[in-house]
Write a protein that holds these residues in place. Structure first.
Motif, PDB file in Angstrom:
ATOM      1  N   PRO A 182     -21.149  11.369  -3.614  1.00 31.30           N
ATOM      2  CA  PRO A 182     -20.929  12.819  -3.710  1.00 31.30           C
ATOM      3  C   PRO A 182     -20.644  13.426  -2.348  1.00 31.30           C
ATOM      4  O   PRO A 182     -21.290  13.100  -1.357  1.00 31.30           O
ATOM      5  N   GLY A 183     -19.637  14.278  -2.309  1.00 29.44           N
ATOM      6  CA  GLY A 183     -19.272  14.939  -1.072  1.00 29.44           C
ATOM      7  C   GLY A 183     -18.166  14.270  -0.293  1.00 29.44           C
ATOM      8  O   GLY A 183     -17.618  14.872   0.636  1.00 29.44           O
TER       9      GLY A 183
ATOM     10  N   ARG B 133     -14.159  11.143  -3.658  1.00 36.53           N
ATOM     11  CA  ARG B 133     -14.926  11.555  -4.842  1.00 36.53           C
ATOM     12  C   ARG B 133     -14.417  12.906  -5.356  1.00 36.53           C
ATOM     13  O   ARG B 133     -14.259  13.101  -6.583  1.00 36.53           O
ATOM     14  N   ALA B 134     -14.130  13.836  -4.449  1.00 35.99           N
ATOM     15  CA  ALA B 134     -13.611  15.136  -4.882  1.00 35.99           C
ATOM     16  C   ALA B 134     -12.257  14.978  -5.565  1.00 35.99           C
ATOM     17  O   ALA B 134     -11.981  15.643  -6.583  1.00 35.99           O
ATOM     18  N   GLN B 135     -11.406  14.085  -5.042  1.00 33.05           N
ATOM     19  CA  GLN B 135     -10.100  13.871  -5.665  1.00 33.05           C
ATOM     20  C   GLN B 135     -10.243  13.219  -7.041  1.00 33.05           C
ATOM     21  O   GLN B 135      -9.531  13.576  -7.983  1.00 33.05           O
TER      22      GLN B 135
ATOM     23  N   ASP C 166     -12.883  13.403  -9.027  1.00 28.30           N
ATOM     24  CA  ASP C 166     -13.451  14.406  -9.932  1.00 28.30           C
ATOM     25  C   ASP C 166     -12.368  15.357 -10.430  1.00 28.30           C
ATOM     26  O   ASP C 166     -12.341  15.725 -11.619  1.00 28.30           O
ATOM     27  N   ALA C 167     -11.466  15.768  -9.538  1.00 28.66           N
ATOM     28  CA  ALA C 167     -10.376  16.655  -9.947  1.00 28.66           C
ATOM     29  C   ALA C 167      -9.431  15.944 -10.910  1.00 28.66           C
ATOM     30  O   ALA C 167      -8.954  16.538 -11.886  1.00 28.66           O
TER      31      ALA C 167
END
Length: 414
Positions: A76-77, A81-83, A85-86
């Protein structure tokens, strides 16, 4: 046996969904099949099929590369991971069905150290993602999640699976999991598959997996105690997938799926047509204020319209859905115009049937207009998701052409 006994003591029902083999002492009902790949043999033979090679070539031509990702990169973070999740959120938003839970919930980051993660990237942007979990008892891997963005080039899913087979070449098997209601399932399951295929592409899921040339197909079973009724245990499993109430899940799914309204209208119209046929055979055409010949024509028109709606539900395009909405509205208008000169109904239930004959097409027209808007919105979203990957085209710089002979110029023109 201990689990079933504990469930009984607690006043609960126990069943075992998606077992790979029959369990002694329990009844088993087939619910579909799963494809089995022997990774090393598949890479040596099945992965060399012409269609698969072409898909992989297209993927490489778009600059897509696949790499294995450590669990730490997906903490997380982290940017990746952000990509991801999107990407997962975009994938879920593009699904016309209501998100399901239980075994098919999109939760790739539980126990990340137990997973094998592969990411397909175009440039610096992930366009698809695969997570697999081990099957220790069979020395194999199960593809738990395969998420492909709407902008991913053709062949991206195949490239991920080839990379998985290469990484798991020493394993005995790789499976993509259950293809529901396929294979030697009971007749009632085949009927459900044929009827509900516009809402969930059972046949398309099976065809995609067959195109990968698995070595064999294994049955997947639903097992439960012999004193239980299969329908009750199946309803338990469906409630788990729905995350609670089945009627609420069905209503939400039908309302957000472009194929939902035409499918519901087609099924309802089929029942109405059967009721009209019974009325016609009983000599009750006057109940609706129609002469027998006109009722017979209306029956044929409704049967044809129901058939068209089922076809439209399989491929819901805005133009088709808009046409169906206009036809339903015209049906209501024609019947209302006819009722203006018809004799008054003779009984309250006659009036109720006339209201249904008028209100049904009006509601159907509104539902089909809603489906048109849903499908048009989905197409705009898909176009928007594909556009960033292709990018703007740049004009090639002008270059001075070398001098050519007359023959060269003629050949160039040809």
């Amino acid at each position: 046996r201990s689990f079933v006994a504990a469930a009984r003591r607690a006043g609960r029902r126990a069943s075992f969904f998606a077992t790979g083999q029959a369990i002694p002492g329990l009844r088993s009902v087939p619910i579909g099949e799963q494809p089995i790949f022997a990774p090393a043999a598949w890479l040596a033979g099945g992965a060399r099929s012409r269609s698969l090679r072409e898909q992989l070539r297209r993927c490489r031509a778009k600059g897509v590369r696949v790499r294995e990702v450590a669990a730490g990169e997906l903490a997380p973070g982290t940017p990746l991971r952000a990509q991801i999740d999107a990407l997962a959120a975009t994938w879920l938003a593009a699904r016309p069905m209501e998100p399901m839970g239980f075994l098919v919930a999109l939760e790739p980051f539980h126990f990340p150290e137990e997973h094998l993660y592969l990411v397909a990237e175009a440039g610096e942007r992930p366009v698809a993602f695969l997570s697999a979990v081990p099957i220790p008892a069979r020395r194999g891997w199960f593809v738990e999640d395969l998420v492909r963005g709407p902008g991913a080039p053709s062949g991206t899913s195949e490239a991920l699976l080839v990379a998985l087979a290469g990484r798991a070449a020493a394993a005995e098997l790789v499976t993509l999991g259950l293809a529901p209601l396929t294979g030697p399932v009971p007749a009632w399951q085949r009927a459900v598959r044929a009827l509900a295929n516009p809402l969930y592409d059972f046949d398309g899921l099976r065809r995609f997996r067959e195109r990968l040339h698995p070595h064999r197909w294994e049955p997947v079973l639903h097992a439960f105690p012999p004193d239980g009724h299969g329908a009750i245990h199946l309803a338990d499993a469906l409630r788990a997938f729905a995350g609670g109430s089945l009627p609420r899940f069905a209503l939400r799914s039908l309302a957000r799926h472009p194929a939902g309204p035409p499918w519901v209208v087609a099924i309802s119209l089929g029942g109405w047509t059967l009721a009209l046929a019974a009325l016609a055979f009983a000599g009750g055409a006057r109940v609706l204020g129609l002469p027998p010949a006109l009722l017979g024509g209306w029956l044929c028109a409704d049967a044809l319209f129901a058939w068209l709606l089922l076809r439209f539900a399989r491929r819901p395009r805005p133009s088709r859905l808009l046409l169906a909405s206009a036809l339903a509205a015209a049906d209501a208008a024609v019947y209302l115009a006819h009722l203006a000169g018809a004799p008054a109904p003779g009984a309250p239930w006659h009036a109720a049937l006339r209201v249904a004959a008028t209100g049904g097409p009006i509601l159907a027209s509104a539902a089909l207009a809603w489906a048109t808007a849903l499908r048009a919105r989905a197409e705009r979203r898909e176009e928007g998701a594909r556009a960033p990957l292709s990018g703007p085209r740049r004009a090639a710089p002008a270059r001075s052409a070398p001098a050519r002979s007359g023959r060269s110029r003629r050949r160039a023109r040809r």
